[in-house]
Motif scaffolding. Structure first.
Motif, PDB file in Angstrom:
ATOM      1  N   GLY A 154       3.899  -1.043  -8.917  1.00 40.48           N
ATOM      2  CA  GLY A 154       4.418  -1.360  -7.124  1.00 40.48           C
ATOM      3  C   GLY A 154       5.050  -2.946  -7.155  1.00 40.48           C
ATOM      4  N   PHE A 155       5.314  -3.126  -6.369  1.00 38.22           N
ATOM      5  CA  PHE A 155       5.615  -4.994  -5.686  1.00 38.22           C
ATOM      6  C   PHE A 155       4.773  -5.314  -5.690  1.00 38.22           C
ATOM      7  CE2 PHE A 155       6.755  -8.126  -2.990  1.00 38.22           C
ATOM      8  CZ  PHE A 155       7.623  -8.812  -3.857  1.00 38.22           C
ATOM      9  N   GLU A 156       4.644  -7.270  -6.783  1.00 36.76           N
ATOM     10  CA  GLU A 156       3.462  -7.617  -6.596  1.00 36.76           C
ATOM     11  C   GLU A 156       4.351  -9.206  -5.979  1.00 36.76           C
ATOM     12  OE1 GLU A 156       2.101  -8.208  -9.534  1.00 36.76           O
ATOM     13  OE2 GLU A 156       1.082  -5.749  -9.815  1.00 36.76           O
ATOM     14  N   ALA A 157       4.245 -10.037  -5.616  1.00 40.45           N
ATOM     15  CA  ALA A 157       4.677 -11.407  -4.973  1.00 40.45           C
ATOM     16  C   ALA A 157       2.581 -12.447  -5.173  1.00 40.45           C
ATOM     17  CB  ALA A 157       5.111 -11.381  -3.675  1.00 40.45           C
ATOM     18  N   TYR A 158       2.909 -13.633  -5.652  1.00 41.34           N
ATOM     19  CA  TYR A 158       2.455 -14.437  -5.154  1.00 41.34           C
ATOM     20  C   TYR A 158       2.476 -15.684  -5.308  1.00 41.34           C
ATOM     21  CZ  TYR A 158       0.426 -11.101  -9.471  1.00 41.34           C
ATOM     22  OH  TYR A 158       0.574 -10.231  -9.882  1.00 41.34           O
ATOM     23  N   LEU A 159       1.344 -16.332  -4.027  1.00 43.55           N
ATOM     24  CA  LEU A 159       2.008 -17.423  -3.972  1.00 43.55           C
ATOM     25  C   LEU A 159       0.845 -18.682  -3.535  1.00 43.55           C
ATOM     26  CD1 LEU A 159       3.816 -18.106   0.097  1.00 43.55           C
ATOM     27  CD2 LEU A 159       1.746 -18.832  -0.207  1.00 43.55           C
ATOM     28  N   ILE A 168       0.828  -1.089   0.235  1.00 46.68           N
ATOM     29  CA  ILE A 168       0.152   0.310   0.176  1.00 46.68           C
ATOM     30  C   ILE A 168       0.555   1.352  -0.243  1.00 46.68           C
ATOM     31  CG2 ILE A 168      -1.652   1.529   1.559  1.00 46.68           C
ATOM     32  CD1 ILE A 168      -3.380  -1.215   2.590  1.00 46.68           C
ATOM     33  N   MET A 169       0.911   2.533  -1.449  1.00 47.84           N
ATOM     34  CA  MET A 169       1.524   3.384  -0.992  1.00 47.84           C
ATOM     35  C   MET A 169       0.679   3.978  -2.097  1.00 47.84           C
ATOM     36  SD  MET A 169       4.591   4.258  -0.310  1.00 47.84           S
ATOM     37  CE  MET A 169       4.999   2.423   0.638  1.00 47.84           C
ATOM     38  N   PRO A 170       0.200   5.506  -1.448  1.00 50.54           N
ATOM     39  CA  PRO A 170      -0.167   6.050  -1.761  1.00 50.54           C
ATOM     40  C   PRO A 170       0.116   7.258  -2.784  1.00 50.54           C
ATOM     41  CG  PRO A 170      -0.410   6.515   1.042  1.00 50.54           C
ATOM     42  CD  PRO A 170      -0.445   5.252   0.527  1.00 50.54           C
ATOM     43  N   GLY A 171      -0.387   7.757  -3.350  1.00 54.47           N
ATOM     44  CA  GLY A 171      -0.050   8.333  -4.650  1.00 54.47           C
ATOM     45  C   GLY A 171       0.000   7.509  -6.014  1.00 54.47           C
ATOM     46  N   SER A 172       0.987   8.894  -6.585  1.00 51.13           N
ATOM     47  CA  SER A 172       0.998   8.484  -7.953  1.00 51.13           C
ATOM     48  C   SER A 172       2.572   7.466  -8.013  1.00 51.13           C
ATOM     49  CB  SER A 172       0.711   9.149  -9.021  1.00 51.13           C
ATOM     50  OG  SER A 172       1.747  10.445  -8.410  1.00 51.13           O
ATOM     51  N   HIS A 195       2.487  -7.256  11.897  1.00 51.45           N
ATOM     52  CA  HIS A 195       3.731  -6.952  11.412  1.00 51.45           C
ATOM     53  C   HIS A 195       3.538  -5.540  12.045  1.00 51.45           C
ATOM     54  CE1 HIS A 195       7.222  -6.422   8.989  1.00 51.45           C
ATOM     55  NE2 HIS A 195       7.788  -7.451   9.562  1.00 51.45           N
ATOM     56  N   PRO A 196       4.610  -4.964  12.406  1.00 52.02           N
ATOM     57  CA  PRO A 196       5.801  -3.220  12.391  1.00 52.02           C
ATOM     58  C   PRO A 196       4.608  -2.557  11.358  1.00 52.02           C
ATOM     59  CG  PRO A 196       7.038  -4.730  13.204  1.00 52.02           C
ATOM     60  CD  PRO A 196       6.111  -6.182  12.703  1.00 52.02           C
ATOM     61  N   LEU A 197       4.552  -2.963   9.843  1.00 56.15           N
ATOM     62  CA  LEU A 197       4.553  -2.643   8.804  1.00 56.15           C
ATOM     63  C   LEU A 197       3.259  -2.663   7.944  1.00 56.15           C
ATOM     64  CD1 LEU A 197       8.111  -2.540   7.053  1.00 56.15           C
ATOM     65  CD2 LEU A 197       6.669  -0.722   8.227  1.00 56.15           C
ATOM     66  N   GLY A 198       2.787  -4.455   8.973  1.00 55.58           N
ATOM     67  CA  GLY A 198       1.334  -4.707   8.239  1.00 55.58           C
ATOM     68  C   GLY A 198       0.455  -4.459   7.292  1.00 55.58           C
ATOM     69  N   ARG A 199       0.511  -2.831   7.879  1.00 52.38           N
ATOM     70  CA  ARG A 199      -1.234  -1.802   7.477  1.00 52.38           C
ATOM     71  C   ARG A 199      -0.443  -1.557   6.090  1.00 52.38           C
ATOM     72  NH1 ARG A 199      -2.568   1.269  12.007  1.00 52.38           N
ATOM     73  NH2 ARG A 199      -4.287   2.550  11.056  1.00 52.38           N
ATOM     74  N   LEU A 200       1.116  -1.232   6.332  1.00 50.18           N
ATOM     75  CA  LEU A 200       1.240  -1.049   4.840  1.00 50.18           C
ATOM     76  C   LEU A 200       1.662  -1.875   3.565  1.00 50.18           C
ATOM     77  CD1 LEU A 200       4.438   1.157   5.315  1.00 50.18           C
ATOM     78  CD2 LEU A 200       1.866   1.994   5.212  1.00 50.18           C
ATOM     79  N   PHE A 201       0.337  -3.640   3.863  1.00 48.81           N
ATOM     80  CA  PHE A 201       0.582  -4.801   3.337  1.00 48.81           C
ATOM     81  C   PHE A 201      -0.608  -4.834   3.060  1.00 48.81           C
ATOM     82  CE2 PHE A 201       4.094  -6.646   6.265  1.00 48.81           C
ATOM     83  CZ  PHE A 201       4.581  -6.011   5.710  1.00 48.81           C
ATOM     84  N   ASP A 202      -1.160  -5.461   1.709  1.00 46.47           N
ATOM     85  CA  ASP A 202      -2.135  -5.848   1.223  1.00 46.47           C
ATOM     86  C   ASP A 202      -2.155  -7.241   0.565  1.00 46.47           C
ATOM     87  OD1 ASP A 202      -4.434  -5.980   0.482  1.00 46.47           O
ATOM     88  OD2 ASP A 202      -4.272  -4.624  -1.383  1.00 46.47           O
TER      89      ASP A 202
END
Length: 166
Positions: A77-82, A37-41, A102-109
């Motif tokens: 943006g970064f993508e991973a498929y598992l 999750i990264m707001p903006g362009s 996770h400390p950065l979990g709010r930025l993970f989708d």
């Protein structure tokens, strides 16, 4: 590098197509899709790359029975498929736990893709909707109403990532 709305929409279509390919290639398996999750362009920057690395480590550590893992580091943006043998409900619980703890979990989708190709809702596993980075409102509410400026959001993300790496 800034991206356009057309690029963002095209990347979503490509992500959906990739998910459909994986569903067809691994029938009965669970597909987990990770984005940052990264707001903006600007979707690819120092903070998104640190976040992507942390997110990837988190999902690798938590999902067993992995049959496939691929990543894409794109301008959009970064993508991973598992692909895993874990059932979808258990996989969604793990996804919510990672996002919430996770400390950065709010930025993970972390999406778990249902057999119809749609991401499963957090409500399926009795989790509340995602909270805003800045306040206690639902994230959707603040995004829709543009409650917080891009500068506020980017500052919060920088603080979170800096706290994480220190």
């Amino acid at each position: 590098m800034e991206i356009t709305l057309d690029q963002l929409l095209a990347s979503r279509e490509m992500r959906s197509a990739r998910q459909q390919e994986l569903l067809a290639k691994y029938p009965g398996a669970t597909i987990v899709c990770l984005t940052v999750i990264m707001p903006g362009s600007v979707k690819r920057n120092f903070f998104s790359l640190i976040t992507a690395g942390a997110a990837l480590q988190a999902i690798i550590a938590r999902y067993s029975g992995m049959k496939h893992l691929s990543t894409c580091d794109l301008a959009t943006g970064f993508e991973a498929y598992l692909v895993t043998d874990i059932d979808r409900i258990a996989a969604k619980k793990i996804a919510c736990d990672i996002e919430d703890s996770h400390p950065l979990g709010r930025l993970f989708d972390i999406d778990v893709i249902d057999i119809d190709g749609a991401p499963m809702s957090r409500s399926v596993v009795c989790h509340k909707p995602r909270r805003c980075l800045m306040c206690d409102n639902e994230a959707r509410y603040c995004m829709r109403n543009r409650t917080h400026t891009q500068e506020e959001l980017h500052s919060k993300i920088a603080q979170m990532v800096n706290d994480y790496v220190q």
